[in-house]
Design a protein around this motif. Structure first.
Motif, PDB file in Angstrom:
ATOM      1  N   GLN A 298       0.820  -1.227   0.000  1.00 30.09           N
ATOM      2  CA  GLN A 298       0.000   0.000   0.000  1.00 30.09           C
ATOM      3  C   GLN A 298       0.852   1.274   0.000  1.00 30.09           C
ATOM      4  N   GLU A 299       2.017   1.191  -0.618  1.00 33.35           N
ATOM      5  CA  GLU A 299       2.910   2.355  -0.636  1.00 33.35           C
ATOM      6  C   GLU A 299       2.239   3.577  -1.251  1.00 33.35           C
ATOM      7  N   HIS A 300       1.411   3.321  -2.272  1.00 35.04           N
ATOM      8  CA  HIS A 300       0.756   4.447  -2.959  1.00 35.04           C
ATOM      9  C   HIS A 300      -0.176   5.204  -2.017  1.00 35.04           C
ATOM     10  N   ILE A 301      -0.770   4.475  -1.095  1.00 38.28           N
ATOM     11  CA  ILE A 301      -1.695   5.111  -0.156  1.00 38.28           C
ATOM     12  C   ILE A 301      -0.927   5.815   0.964  1.00 38.28           C
ATOM     13  N   VAL A 302       0.097   5.123   1.457  1.00 41.82           N
ATOM     14  CA  VAL A 302       0.909   5.686   2.535  1.00 41.82           C
ATOM     15  C   VAL A 302       1.505   7.037   2.110  1.00 41.82           C
ATOM     16  N   ARG A 303       1.979   7.077   0.853  1.00 42.19           N
ATOM     17  CA  ARG A 303       2.599   8.308   0.364  1.00 42.19           C
ATOM     18  C   ARG A 303       1.611   9.478   0.431  1.00 42.19           C
ATOM     19  N   ILE A 304       0.405   9.255  -0.066  1.00 33.97           N
ATOM     20  CA  ILE A 304      -0.600  10.317  -0.081  1.00 33.97           C
ATOM     21  C   ILE A 304      -0.947  10.773   1.334  1.00 33.97           C
ATOM     22  N   LEU A 305      -1.240   9.792   2.189  1.00 32.03           N
ATOM     23  CA  LEU A 305      -1.705  10.151   3.526  1.00 32.03           C
ATOM     24  C   LEU A 305      -0.615  10.815   4.349  1.00 32.03           C
TER      25      LEU A 305
ATOM     26  N   GLU B 192      -5.396  17.129   5.300  1.00 28.59           N
ATOM     27  CA  GLU B 192      -6.262  15.950   5.281  1.00 28.59           C
ATOM     28  C   GLU B 192      -7.653  16.333   4.786  1.00 28.59           C
ATOM     29  N   GLY B 193      -8.280  15.362   4.112  1.00 22.72           N
ATOM     30  CA  GLY B 193      -9.623  15.612   3.583  1.00 22.72           C
ATOM     31  C   GLY B 193     -10.707  15.402   4.622  1.00 22.72           C
ATOM     32  N   HIS B 194     -11.952  15.519   4.145  1.00 25.06           N
ATOM     33  CA  HIS B 194     -13.089  15.309   5.045  1.00 25.06           C
ATOM     34  C   HIS B 194     -13.740  13.957   4.881  1.00 25.06           C
ATOM     35  N   ALA B 195     -13.527  13.371   3.726  1.00 22.30           N
ATOM     36  CA  ALA B 195     -14.139  12.062   3.497  1.00 22.30           C
ATOM     37  C   ALA B 195     -13.237  11.188   2.635  1.00 22.30           C
ATOM     38  N   TYR B 196     -12.959   9.984   3.138  1.00 24.90           N
ATOM     39  CA  TYR B 196     -12.139   9.019   2.397  1.00 24.90           C
ATOM     40  C   TYR B 196     -12.975   7.773   2.159  1.00 24.90           C
ATOM     41  N   LEU B 197     -12.685   7.129   1.044  1.00 26.64           N
ATOM     42  CA  LEU B 197     -13.284   5.819   0.819  1.00 26.64           C
ATOM     43  C   LEU B 197     -12.152   4.827   0.589  1.00 26.64           C
ATOM     44  N   PHE B 198     -12.035   3.861   1.490  1.00 28.76           N
ATOM     45  CA  PHE B 198     -11.008   2.829   1.360  1.00 28.76           C
ATOM     46  C   PHE B 198     -11.635   1.589   0.730  1.00 28.76           C
ATOM     47  N   CYS B 199     -11.149   1.208  -0.437  1.00 31.24           N
ATOM     48  CA  CYS B 199     -11.723   0.046  -1.123  1.00 31.24           C
ATOM     49  C   CYS B 199     -10.679  -1.060  -1.210  1.00 31.24           C
ATOM     50  N   GLY B 200     -11.124  -2.302  -1.202  1.00 30.57           N
ATOM     51  CA  GLY B 200     -10.187  -3.410  -1.408  1.00 30.57           C
ATOM     52  C   GLY B 200     -10.584  -4.675  -0.681  1.00 30.57           C
ATOM     53  N   THR B 201      -9.948  -5.761  -1.098  1.00 33.13           N
ATOM     54  CA  THR B 201     -10.199  -7.077  -0.507  1.00 33.13           C
ATOM     55  C   THR B 201      -9.998  -7.052   0.993  1.00 33.13           C
TER      56      THR B 201
ATOM     57  N   THR C 285     -14.864  -0.352   2.392  1.00 30.99           N
ATOM     58  CA  THR C 285     -15.731  -1.360   1.781  1.00 30.99           C
ATOM     59  C   THR C 285     -14.948  -2.332   0.922  1.00 30.99           C
ATOM     60  N   THR C 286     -15.457  -3.548   0.853  1.00 34.85           N
ATOM     61  CA  THR C 286     -14.885  -4.528  -0.063  1.00 34.85           C
ATOM     62  C   THR C 286     -15.625  -4.473  -1.396  1.00 34.85           C
ATOM     63  N   GLU C 287     -16.762  -3.777  -1.412  1.00 34.07           N
ATOM     64  CA  GLU C 287     -17.565  -3.767  -2.638  1.00 34.07           C
ATOM     65  C   GLU C 287     -18.017  -2.372  -3.049  1.00 34.07           C
TER      66      GLU C 287
ATOM     67  N   CYS D 256     -16.007  11.478  -1.937  1.00 38.02           N
ATOM     68  CA  CYS D 256     -14.894  10.930  -1.146  1.00 38.02           C
ATOM     69  C   CYS D 256     -13.607  10.876  -1.960  1.00 38.02           C
ATOM     70  N   LEU D 257     -12.498  10.925  -1.244  1.00 39.01           N
ATOM     71  CA  LEU D 257     -11.225  10.618  -1.888  1.00 39.01           C
ATOM     72  C   LEU D 257     -11.104   9.096  -1.848  1.00 39.01           C
ATOM     73  N   LYS D 258     -11.118   8.485  -3.025  1.00 40.14           N
ATOM     74  CA  LYS D 258     -11.140   7.024  -3.094  1.00 40.14           C
ATOM     75  C   LYS D 258      -9.720   6.472  -3.133  1.00 40.14           C
ATOM     76  N   LEU D 259      -9.428   5.583  -2.220  1.00 41.31           N
ATOM     77  CA  LEU D 259      -8.105   4.950  -2.212  1.00 41.31           C
ATOM     78  C   LEU D 259      -8.276   3.438  -2.343  1.00 41.31           C
ATOM     79  N   ASP D 260      -7.623   2.881  -3.341  1.00 45.56           N
ATOM     80  CA  ASP D 260      -7.754   1.439  -3.593  1.00 45.56           C
ATOM     81  C   ASP D 260      -6.646   0.657  -2.918  1.00 45.56           C
ATOM     82  N   PHE D 261      -7.043  -0.239  -2.038  1.00 45.91           N
ATOM     83  CA  PHE D 261      -6.074  -1.095  -1.363  1.00 45.91           C
ATOM     84  C   PHE D 261      -5.801  -2.318  -2.224  1.00 45.91           C
ATOM     85  N   HIS D 262      -4.527  -2.548  -2.504  1.00 46.59           N
ATOM     86  CA  HIS D 262      -4.163  -3.681  -3.356  1.00 46.59           C
ATOM     87  C   HIS D 262      -3.888  -4.915  -2.510  1.00 46.59           C
ATOM     88  N   ARG D 263      -3.986  -6.065  -3.180  1.00 42.17           N
ATOM     89  CA  ARG D 263      -3.510  -7.277  -2.526  1.00 42.17           C
ATOM     90  C   ARG D 263      -2.014  -7.116  -2.291  1.00 42.17           C
TER      91      ARG D 263
END
Ligand SMILES: Nc1ncnc2c1ncn2[C@@H]1O[C@H](COP(=O)(O)OP(=O)(O)O)[C@@H](O)[C@H]1O
Ligand SMILES: [Mg+2]
Ligand SMILES: [Zn+2]
Length: 511
Positions: A20-27, A36-45, A155-157, A169-176
């Motif tokens: 999740q380096e891509h997410i860590v860098r942003i945050l 920091e934003g007001h709303a995040y959406l964390f997506c991923g398995t 969410t996972t979905e 929301c700022l959407k962040l995709d969590f990778h496997r």
């Protein structure tokens, strides 16, 4: 009280996080610059760090340290958030609080500014589970939240979320997580626990987690609980009660290369580990399904539900095979499975199936075994002799079609065709071994095949074969495929199945 590994080893800051380096860098950037934003959406398995990162971010905005060091993980606020007792971080599980009332309650509480921290953080897990009414209520809050509020939806979905929510929301995709990183992470954990684990064992655990750290940790947990200080590859396989992708890749290769006896040995090893035959067949069918899917889909990761490394392995294997052999294997296995449901001897059925599948890859195998008294070389030589016979016939009496391939050696053309075919499709080897191109007295070209499987294969690939023929013969040849006239002693698949069925007292149908 015993705490599961995946709970006791939850990273407290960005530092211990895997991937999740891509997410860590942003945050990290946002925290450092206070943007920091007001709303995040964390997506991923599941098990890829959504909740973990949500808490780290909540710490980041409430940590007592200076901006560059946030979150420190050890100040009063960080610790309180870790322990789930920080008043300004509210975690809501939408799966069990999905009604409008729950969201109304939330909207009520939003009115009050943070008590101890700088920001009030609402972490809403499994947010796709909210009811339509609850989504609407949430939307209003997301539109104009007070300055001090932060929403982290997980969410996972994400595809189940209304577009109106997504757009706010700022959407962040969590990778496997790549297997290598999972292995490294678990090696560190094992060291801390004083557990001696083999590389092979770690490899299977990581591969089986399919990119989910939580699943890998749960598996590791079970292995440790069972065995103690030493964990071997076999321990892991025992806990899994299954065989892992690796076994199916191996076994499928054996089918493709006609290595029947190797396959029997492998199967024996697997089943003596206590793996259930029918489950094994189901898993193997899934593997073939995966091989099929990667043939059609460029980015199959989402459909396959396997880790990147396994996808790569599957893709590699799939490239070596062609569709007709994959599909006939699926059908063969599925037939075997449905028969096995009613049989008291499922293992024998599976073994028979292995014989059939591996003889697709190597039709010179059991169904066409050289009959007693004839050596393998002799059996292989025969076709060539036939061809030269045909050629000499041709030379004796040139017929109408000859002009087109004048001066050309049918045998040579066929050799070129099979060589090129083989380099493009591994299973084309079957035609090289079991097929020969001949020219009849009438001047027609016939592709003669030694058995049904090869005949079916030739027909399935007729277009491809014609293209190669045209290329190497220099002109289009009309060609017909047919079964070679068999030696009396040779048995068909049906005959073998019949005999085997009689002796085992089961009904075997060759399809
Ligand atoms: N990226 C990661 N790095 C390290 N550990 C992780 C990571 N993702 C998950 N874990 C482990 O799995 C557990 C559950 O992770 P969690 O963040 O709740 O996953 P999610 O919310 O995505 O389902 C954590 O406690 C941690 O032990
Ligand atoms: Mg979670
Ligand atoms: Zn702190």
């Amino acid at each position: 009280m015993y705490q599961a590994l995946y709970r006791s080893f939850r990273p407290e800051t960005f530092e211990g996080l895997l991937g999740q380096e891509h997410i860590v860098r942003i945050l990290k950037n946002q925290i450092r610059s206070g943007t920091e934003g007001h709303a995040y959406l964390f997506c991923g398995t599941r098990g890829t760090g959504k909740t973990t990162v949500a808490r780290v971010l909540a710490k980041g905005v409430n940590c007592k340290e200076s901006q560059e060091k946030r979150p420190c993980g050890i100040c009063e606020n960080c610790k309180a958030i870790r322990d789930g007792i920080f008043l300004d971080v509210i975690e809501i599980d939408a799966a069990s609080n999905n009604g409008v009332d729950n969201i109304r309650e939330l909207r009520e509480s939003i009115k009050y500014p943070p008590v101890v921290g700088r920001r009030k953080v609402y972490i809403i897990d499994e947010v796709h589970m909210l009811s339509a009414g609850a989504f609407n209520a949430l939307l209003k809050t997301l539109e104009e939240p007070p300055e001090y509020v932060m929403f982290i939806l997980a969410t996972t979905e994400p595809q189940k979320l209304p577009a109106t929510i997504l757009s706010r929301c700022l959407k962040l995709d969590f990778h496997r997580i790549p297997e290598k990183q999972i292995r490294e992470g678990m090696r560190i954990i094992c060291d801390k626990l004083g557990v001696n684990i083999s590389d092979g064992a770690l490899g299977i655990i990581a591969a089986n987690g399919d990119g989910s750290v939580r699943d890998s940790l749960s598996l590791l947990d079970q292995c440790i609980a069972g065995g103690g200080r030493e964990v071997t590859r076999q321990d892991v396989l025992n806990v899994l009660g299954t065989s892992g992708e690796e076994v199916f890749i191996q076994l499928t290769d054996m089918m493709d290369q006609g290595r029947t006896s190797d396959a029997f040995l492998l199967l024996d090893r697997i089943l003596s580990d206590g793996i259930e035959v029918r489950q094994f067949m189901k898993d193997w069918i899934s593997h073939y399904r995966n091989l099929m899917i990667v043939k059609f889909i460029r980015r199959p990761e989402d459909i396959l539900n396997v880790s990147e490394e396994n996808t790569e392995r599957i893709r590699e294997q799939s490239q070596r095979m062609d569709m007709s052999s994959i599909s006939s294997s699926i059908i063969e296995l599925a037939n075997t499975l449905s028969e096995a449901k009613w049989s008291t001897k499922p293992r024998i059925l599976l073994e028979l199936c292995i014989v059939k599948l591996s003889s697709q890859g190597d039709p010179a195998g059991i169904f066409n075994a050289p009959t007693e008294g004839k050596s393998v070389e002799a059996a292989e030589k025969e076709p060539e002799e036939k061809i030269s016979e045909e050629i000499s016939k041709k030379e004796e009496s040139p017929k109408k079609n000859d002009k087109k391939v004048q001066g050309m050696d049918v045998e040579q053309i066929w050799r070129k065709v099979t060589e090129e075919g083989k380099s493009q499709k591994g299973t084309f080897n079957m035609l090289r071994k079991c097929g020969r191109l001949i020219k009849t007295e009438e001047g027609c070209f016939v592709l003669e095949l030694d058995n049904e499987t090869a005949l079916r294969y030739a027909k399935d690939n007729a277009v491809f074969i014609s293209q190669l023929l045209e290329k190497h013969a220099g002109s289009k040849l009309e060609m017909e495929c047919r079964l070679a006239v068999k030696d009396k002693e040779e048995k068909t698949a049906e005959e073998i199945a019949g005999e085997l069925g009689n002796s085992l007292n089961i009904n075997i149908e060759v399809k």
